[in-house]
Write an enzyme that holds these catalytic residues in place. Structure first.
Site, PDB file in Angstrom:
ATOM      1  N   ASN A  25      -5.148 -54.128   3.729  1.00 12.97           N
ATOM      2  CA  ASN A  25      -6.134 -54.718   2.845  1.00 12.97           C
ATOM      3  C   ASN A  25      -6.348 -53.225   2.589  1.00 12.97           C
ATOM      4  O   ASN A  25      -6.271 -51.998   1.155  1.00 12.97           O
ATOM      5  CB  ASN A  25      -6.929 -55.216   2.581  1.00 12.97           C
ATOM      6  CG  ASN A  25      -8.007 -55.143   1.293  1.00 12.97           C
ATOM      7  OD1 ASN A  25      -6.986 -55.230  -0.087  1.00 12.97           O
ATOM      8  ND2 ASN A  25      -8.623 -54.628   1.442  1.00 12.97           N
ATOM      9  N   SER A  61       1.656 -52.225  -4.203  1.00 15.13           N
ATOM     10  CA  SER A  61       0.614 -52.110  -5.475  1.00 15.13           C
ATOM     11  C   SER A  61       1.470 -52.080  -6.235  1.00 15.13           C
ATOM     12  O   SER A  61       3.426 -52.098  -5.556  1.00 15.13           O
ATOM     13  CB  SER A  61       0.167 -51.164  -4.943  1.00 15.13           C
ATOM     14  OG  SER A  61       0.094 -50.589  -7.377  1.00 15.13           O
ATOM     15  N   TYR A  93      -0.094 -41.993  -4.490  1.00 19.38           N
ATOM     16  CA  TYR A  93       0.143 -43.846  -4.355  1.00 19.38           C
ATOM     17  C   TYR A  93       1.252 -43.867  -4.164  1.00 19.38           C
ATOM     18  O   TYR A  93       0.865 -45.002  -3.210  1.00 19.38           O
ATOM     19  CB  TYR A  93      -1.312 -44.105  -5.582  1.00 19.38           C
ATOM     20  CG  TYR A  93      -1.791 -45.230  -5.527  1.00 19.38           C
ATOM     21  CD1 TYR A  93      -2.012 -45.439  -4.342  1.00 19.38           C
ATOM     22  CD2 TYR A  93      -1.245 -46.391  -6.611  1.00 19.38           C
ATOM     23  CE1 TYR A  93      -2.775 -46.243  -4.154  1.00 19.38           C
ATOM     24  CE2 TYR A  93      -1.594 -47.347  -6.190  1.00 19.38           C
ATOM     25  CZ  TYR A  93      -2.940 -47.562  -5.117  1.00 19.38           C
ATOM     26  OH  TYR A  93      -3.286 -49.149  -4.606  1.00 19.38           O
ATOM     27  N   ALA A  94       2.225 -44.176  -5.809  1.00 18.69           N
ATOM     28  CA  ALA A  94       3.158 -44.677  -4.724  1.00 18.69           C
ATOM     29  C   ALA A  94       4.118 -44.609  -4.163  1.00 18.69           C
ATOM     30  O   ALA A  94       4.737 -45.365  -3.670  1.00 18.69           O
ATOM     31  CB  ALA A  94       4.496 -44.369  -6.597  1.00 18.69           C
ATOM     32  N   ALA A  95       3.902 -43.085  -3.735  1.00 23.71           N
ATOM     33  CA  ALA A  95       4.762 -43.616  -2.940  1.00 23.71           C
ATOM     34  C   ALA A  95       4.567 -43.949  -0.887  1.00 23.71           C
ATOM     35  O   ALA A  95       4.995 -44.469  -0.679  1.00 23.71           O
ATOM     36  CB  ALA A  95       5.103 -41.466  -2.513  1.00 23.71           C
ATOM     37  N   ALA A  96       2.948 -43.946  -1.448  1.00 18.39           N
ATOM     38  CA  ALA A  96       2.276 -44.663   0.203  1.00 18.39           C
ATOM     39  C   ALA A  96       3.140 -46.562  -0.337  1.00 18.39           C
ATOM     40  O   ALA A  96       3.076 -46.281   1.106  1.00 18.39           O
ATOM     41  CB  ALA A  96       1.240 -44.202  -0.459  1.00 18.39           C
ATOM     42  N   LYS A  97       2.688 -46.540  -1.492  1.00 14.51           N
ATOM     43  CA  LYS A  97       2.577 -48.267  -1.996  1.00 14.51           C
ATOM     44  C   LYS A  97       4.423 -48.456  -1.587  1.00 14.51           C
ATOM     45  O   LYS A  97       4.564 -49.464  -1.480  1.00 14.51           O
ATOM     46  CB  LYS A  97       1.978 -48.616  -3.309  1.00 14.51           C
ATOM     47  CG  LYS A  97       0.790 -48.487  -3.083  1.00 14.51           C
ATOM     48  CD  LYS A  97       0.135 -49.620  -2.214  1.00 14.51           C
ATOM     49  CE  LYS A  97      -1.382 -49.177  -1.941  1.00 14.51           C
ATOM     50  NZ  LYS A  97      -2.259 -50.257  -1.305  1.00 14.51           N
ATOM     51  N   THR A 145       8.193 -58.596  -0.883  1.00 11.47           N
ATOM     52  CA  THR A 145       7.106 -58.130  -2.343  1.00 11.47           C
ATOM     53  C   THR A 145       6.853 -58.491  -2.755  1.00 11.47           C
ATOM     54  O   THR A 145       7.426 -58.820  -3.229  1.00 11.47           O
ATOM     55  CB  THR A 145       7.270 -56.633  -2.060  1.00 11.47           C
ATOM     56  OG1 THR A 145       7.000 -55.912  -0.980  1.00 11.47           O
ATOM     57  CG2 THR A 145       6.243 -56.460  -2.221  1.00 11.47           C
TER      58      THR A 145
END
Lengths: 251, 250
Positions: free
Chosen positions: B90, B144, B157-161, B240
């Site tokens: 998480n 996300s 953040y978009a790349a990580a998620k 997902t």
């Protein structure tokens, strides 16, 4: 009655066999009252015997008049509607040159037009109930295509997009609309497709090998996802398509 | 231990002290699991313990971005509970207080976001996967809907998620023959501390873009994680699952 669906009134189209039947059993086990709509009267009688006290409605989802009659009868018998499951469906394995217009139209009528008409007829009652759920049984073949199934794949992809478009419209009334996308499931429909192959054993192995989990699903495993999308644990999930396909499409 | 869907199971939750992590810890405990929870914030972990019978919840205060801390946590879990049946990766953070348009962003922020949101998931999965191959299990990763939507000012953040999505699929394929399913959840706006820091106009814009018309509670996400961790989801892998009130439907 306790359970995840205690007191819910659910119409299940295509309830007599396969995924629909497994869903009917699971839902009743979770406290729902169901109206089971199916064209197979014999299988419907067997369902009625197994799940006494519920409503069975014989009729063909491809027949708009039968759909209207069935939804009205379900509403009368249950005193309203809190949810719908569209589980009726047929397969068609055919080269494009061999597929007739009638073939195409029948697949679209059963797999796409019928479910949409069920949703349309049920919609005012879901609104009147202050909200509800619709779960459409699409297919992994509506996410990722399969050869020689032009009509089937198009009908199942169309059902997903119908779900999503309606999900936006219906959200204001507290109605959630989602799709499940099974892969191969051990049903009469699946068996008839395998048995129609030149070498059924080879056809079965070819199907099995496509799945990361290396096996074909049981209907109850799809019913479990339909239950979750119908219950409160998925309260913030709408307009989505969930692949229950043992790892084929990686949607 | 207790009764319920997860009776006899051991669940591990990272980033467990607040929000979705805490709601999921409570859900697993309520349904009979023994739970191991790690977070930087000892206070939040202590709140989880309050009123619970001893023995069912192991907590460790530590920084999930530190590989040695994760390894020590994993060793503690094995020593206390014997094995891991469910892993909920998480932990994550958008670094939103340092969010910027990409042309003005800095590498230290990218590294932090990728570290906390992607590498922690990879490390924790690497720790539990060898034993899970022998006994089956469930891994649920936190993506996300920002990965799908591509929210402005959150490119890192978009790349990580989205990285989580690809990681989930590949590991799902590898572990499927061993009875382990690997899936991701992709929430939209959820009423958490990070969300509470947003300005009212940003919240209103998110709500307007969400067909459901409301912001989710952490429990809405916990219900999805519990489903993916349950026997009811045993044929679902590599997926997902969007939990976003319909914000992203493609």
């Amino acid at each position: 009655m306790s359970g995840a669906l205690a007191g819910r009134r659910i119409l299940i189209a295509g309830a007599a066999k396969g995924i629909g039947r497994a869903t009917a059993e699971r839902f009743v086990g979770e406290g729902a009252r169901i109206a089971a709509f199916d064209r197979d009267e014999q299988a419907l009688s067997a369902l009625a015997a197994a799940l006494p006290g519920n409503v069975t409605l014989p009729g063909d989802v491809a027949d708009p008049a039968a759909v209207a009659t069935a939804v009205q009868a379900a509403v009368s018998a249950l005193g309203g509607l809190d949810g719908v499951v569209n589980a009726a469906g047929i397969d068609l394995l055919a080269d494009i040159e061999a597929m007739t217009l009638a073939d195409w139209q029948h697949v679209i009528a059963v797999n796409l037009t019928g479910p949409v008409l069920v949703m349309q007829a049920a919609y005012p009652y879901l609104k009147a109930a202050g909200g509800g759920t619709i779960v459409n049984v699409s297919s992994a073949a509506g996410l990722s295509p399969l050869a020689r199934r032009t009509a089937y794949c198009a009908s199942k992809a169309g059902l997903q997009m119908a779900s999503k478009a309606l999900a936006i419209e219906a959200a204001a009334f507290g109605i959630r609309v989602n799709a499940v996308c099974p892969g191969a499931v051990e049903t009469d429909l699946f068996r008839s497709s395998i048995d129609a192959a030149a070498d059924p054993q080879a056809a079965y192995e070819a199907v099995r090998a496509r799945y990361a989990l290396q096996r074909v699903a049981e209907p109850a495993e799809i019913a479990a996802a339909i239950l979750w999308l119908t219950g409160d644990d998925s309260s913030y999930v709408t307009g989505t398509s969930i692949a229950v396909d043992g790892g084929r499409t990686f949607h | 231990m207790g009764e319920g869907r997860f009776a006899g199971k051991v669940a591990v939750v990272t980033g467990a002290a607040n929000g979705i992590g805490a709601a999921t810890v409570c859900r697993f405990l309520d349904e009979g699991a023994r739970v191991a929870a790690i977070d930087r914030e000892a206070e939040g972990l202590a709140a989880l313990l309050a009123g619970r019978p001893p023995g069912g919840l192991l907590t460790m205060a530590g920084d999930c971005t530190d590989a040695a801390v994760l390894a020590a946590f994993h060793s503690q879990v094995i020593a206390a509970f014997g094995a891991v049946d469910i892993l909920f990766n998480n932990v994550g953070q958008s670094g939103r207080e340092r969010a910027a348009e990409f042309h003005e962003s800095t590498e230290d922020v990218w590294r932090f976001v990728l570290e906390v949101s992607l590498l922690t998931t990879m490390r924790m999965t690497r720790l539990v996967a060898p034993a899970m191959r022998g006994r089956g299990g469930r891994i649920i990763n936190m993506s996300s809907d920002a990965a799908f939507v591509g929210d402005a000012r959150l490119a890192d953040y978009a790349a990580a998620k989205m990285g989580i999505v690809g990681f989930t699929r590949a590991v799902a394929r590898e572990l499927a023959p061993h009875g382990v399913t690997v899936n991701a959840v992709a929430p939209g706006a959820v009423r958490t501390r990070a969300h509470d820091q947003l300005s009212p106009d940003v919240v209103a814009r998110i709500r307007d873009a969400t067909p459901a018309g409301f912001i989710a509670e952490p429990e809405d996400v916990a219900g999805c994680v519990a489903f993916l961790a349950s026997d009811d989801a045993r044929y679902i892998t590599g997926q997902t699952l969007l939990i976003d009130g319909g914000r992203w439907m493609n």
